[in-house]
Design a protein around this motif. Structure first.
Motif, mmCIF file in Angstrom:
data_model
loop_
_atom_site.group_PDB
_atom_site.id
_atom_site.type_symbol
_atom_site.label_atom_id
_atom_site.label_comp_id
_atom_site.label_asym_id
_atom_site.label_seq_id
_atom_site.Cartn_x
_atom_site.Cartn_y
_atom_site.Cartn_z
ATOM 1 N N CYS B 107 -34.456 -52.917 -62.642
ATOM 2 C CA CYS B 107 -35.820 -52.938 -63.179
ATOM 3 C C CYS B 107 -35.954 -54.004 -64.241
ATOM 4 N N HIS B 108 -37.151 -54.510 -64.373
ATOM 5 C CA HIS B 108 -37.459 -55.375 -65.505
ATOM 6 C C HIS B 108 -37.845 -54.476 -66.671
ATOM 7 N N ARG B 109 -37.680 -54.933 -67.883
ATOM 8 C CA ARG B 109 -38.012 -54.079 -69.031
ATOM 9 C C ARG B 109 -39.480 -53.725 -69.093
ATOM 10 N N GLU B 110 -40.315 -54.574 -68.473
ATOM 11 C CA GLU B 110 -41.749 -54.293 -68.557
ATOM 12 C C GLU B 110 -42.279 -53.553 -67.338
ATOM 13 N N THR B 111 -41.410 -53.176 -66.418
ATOM 14 C CA THR B 111 -41.880 -52.406 -65.261
ATOM 15 C C THR B 111 -42.434 -51.087 -65.759
ATOM 16 N N SER B 112 -43.495 -50.598 -65.110
ATOM 17 C CA SER B 112 -44.049 -49.332 -65.580
ATOM 18 C C SER B 112 -43.219 -48.180 -65.050
ATOM 19 N N TYR B 113 -43.192 -47.102 -65.820
ATOM 20 C CA TYR B 113 -42.421 -45.913 -65.465
ATOM 21 C C TYR B 113 -42.921 -45.332 -64.161
ATOM 22 N N LYS B 114 -44.230 -45.497 -63.919
ATOM 23 C CA LYS B 114 -44.829 -44.954 -62.703
ATOM 24 C C LYS B 114 -44.177 -45.552 -61.460
ATOM 25 N N TYR B 116 -41.233 -46.931 -61.273
ATOM 26 C CA TYR B 116 -39.827 -46.491 -61.218
ATOM 27 C C TYR B 116 -39.725 -45.113 -60.577
ATOM 28 N N ILE B 117 -40.591 -44.188 -61.020
ATOM 29 C CA ILE B 117 -40.562 -42.837 -60.456
ATOM 30 C C ILE B 117 -40.951 -42.870 -58.984
ATOM 31 N N ALA B 118 -41.898 -43.733 -58.622
ATOM 32 C CA ALA B 118 -42.291 -43.801 -57.211
ATOM 33 C C ALA B 118 -41.105 -44.221 -56.343
ATOM 34 N N GLU B 164 -28.343 -47.960 -61.364
ATOM 35 C CA GLU B 164 -29.521 -48.606 -61.954
ATOM 36 C C GLU B 164 -29.134 -49.612 -63.010
ATOM 37 N N THR B 166 -31.091 -52.680 -65.840
ATOM 38 C CA THR B 166 -32.342 -53.224 -66.358
ATOM 39 C C THR B 166 -32.091 -54.607 -66.893
#
Lengths: 154, 174
Positions: B107-114, B116-118, B164, B166
């Motif tokens: 993940c990128h640090r600015e990816t949204s949590y939404k 990631y959960i999806a 995972e 980041t």
């Protein structure tokens, strides 16, 4: 026929409320069974992300709650708009997490320590950087069982 | 002399009940505590070098989420629905050697949590569907209806191996 007298009852008898307590007790038992004692109130606004493969969090094992989001209305004036971390019931910084978690885990019995879960309630717009930092801090405290809270996708 | 002892006046039972009810309403929550359960990897001990298992490139599924929440798989962009079937095929092909496959989520640090959960949801769905299929084939019951031993056996055939990482920030250590 002379014995029957019509002058007696004029009004409608009042409702018998003798069973009102029973109704209330029924409601009470319902709430006692369906709910769990709330440990902490989230001081941050959280919109949970949606998912379909959800598992229930067992409340019997010791659970630490970590809430991440923007501060709620009442705190917004003091703390502004940045995403904040809340540990159980107080605001915390990232650096506090390993110490807090280690202290909590020391206080548990061995069996509880293995089952202890950290429940992460994170707002869906939070950038992953913060979440990754929190996970790293949890790894340092050896708190490896993590539960990402989400709501059911409709 | 009064023979009849008057009964206790029970008209206030309702008030007591209201009080208890209010107490419970205030101090408890209906608790929406459903979610995805995960186990984080342990920290390597300071004297042990971090193990990087040598895996053949074809046994690794590389997923990446960038800061605009775009998902790529082995450097080609894909959608969430495709991810589920892609992951299923990937895991299924390796069911004979379950310890050799790995799904890497970066993940990128600015990816949204939404997002990631999806992605986590789709991966969990892929594993659950495969495990369910095996449970039905072997024991004619769904995975959830199996007992602990059978579930452990199914999990051995399809272990969840998701790693995972980041993107570190400048000057970050990891």
């Amino acid at each position: 026929m002379g014995r029957f007298n019509k002058t007696g009852k004029r009004g409608v008898p009042a409702l018998n409320t003798a069973s009102l307590p029973d109704l209330i007790f029924t409601l009470l038992f319902f709430f006692m069974i369906v709910t769990n004692m709330r440990d902490s109130e989230p001081k941050v606004d959280i919109t949970l992300p949606e998912a379909t493969q959800l598992e229930k969090l067992e409340r019997k094992t010791p659970v630490t709650f970590i809430y991440v989001g923007k501060p709620s209305e009442t705190f917004r004036d003091e703390l502004g708009d940045e995403t904040r971390i809340q540990l159980n019931d107080a605001y915390a910084d990232l650096a506090d997490i390993p110490g807090y978690m280690t202290a909590e885990r020391e206080a548990m019995s061995d069996e509880n320590r293995q089952q202890a879960v950290v429940s992460l309630k994170v707002d869906q717009d939070t950038p992953m950087g913060i979440v990754a930092d929190i996970k790293e801090a949890l790894r340092q405290a050896d708190a490896l069982n993590v539960h990402y809270v989400a709501q059911k996708r409709k | 002399m009064r023979r009849n002892v008057p009964e206790i006046n029970s008209s206030s039972t309702a008030d007591i009940a209201f009080l208890l009810l209010t107490f419970f309403l205030i101090t408890t929550s209906m608790g929406s505590d459903y979610g995805l359960a995960r186990r984080l990897p342990e920290l390597p001990a300071p004297d042990q070098p971090t193990e990087t298992a040598k895996l053949k490139e074809r046994n690794v599924l590389r997923l990446a989420l960038d800061e605009t929440d775009r998902l790529t798989c082995n450097d080609e962009p894909i959608s969430l629905e495709e991810l589920r079937s892609r992951a299923k095929t990937f895991i299924d092909e390796r069911e004979d050697a379950p310890d050799e496959h790995l799904i890497l989520l970066h993940c990128h640090r600015e990816t949204s949590y939404k997002a990631y959960i999806a992605v986590q949801n789709e991966l969990a769905a892929a594993y659950n569907e495969l495990r369910d299929r095996l449970a039905r084939a072997r024991w004619k019951k769904s995975y959830a209806a199996l007992d602990a031993e059978q579930q452990a056996a199914v999990r051995e055939v399809y272990p969840q191996r998701i790693s995972e990482s980041t993107t570190p920030t400048e000057g970050g250590e990891w």
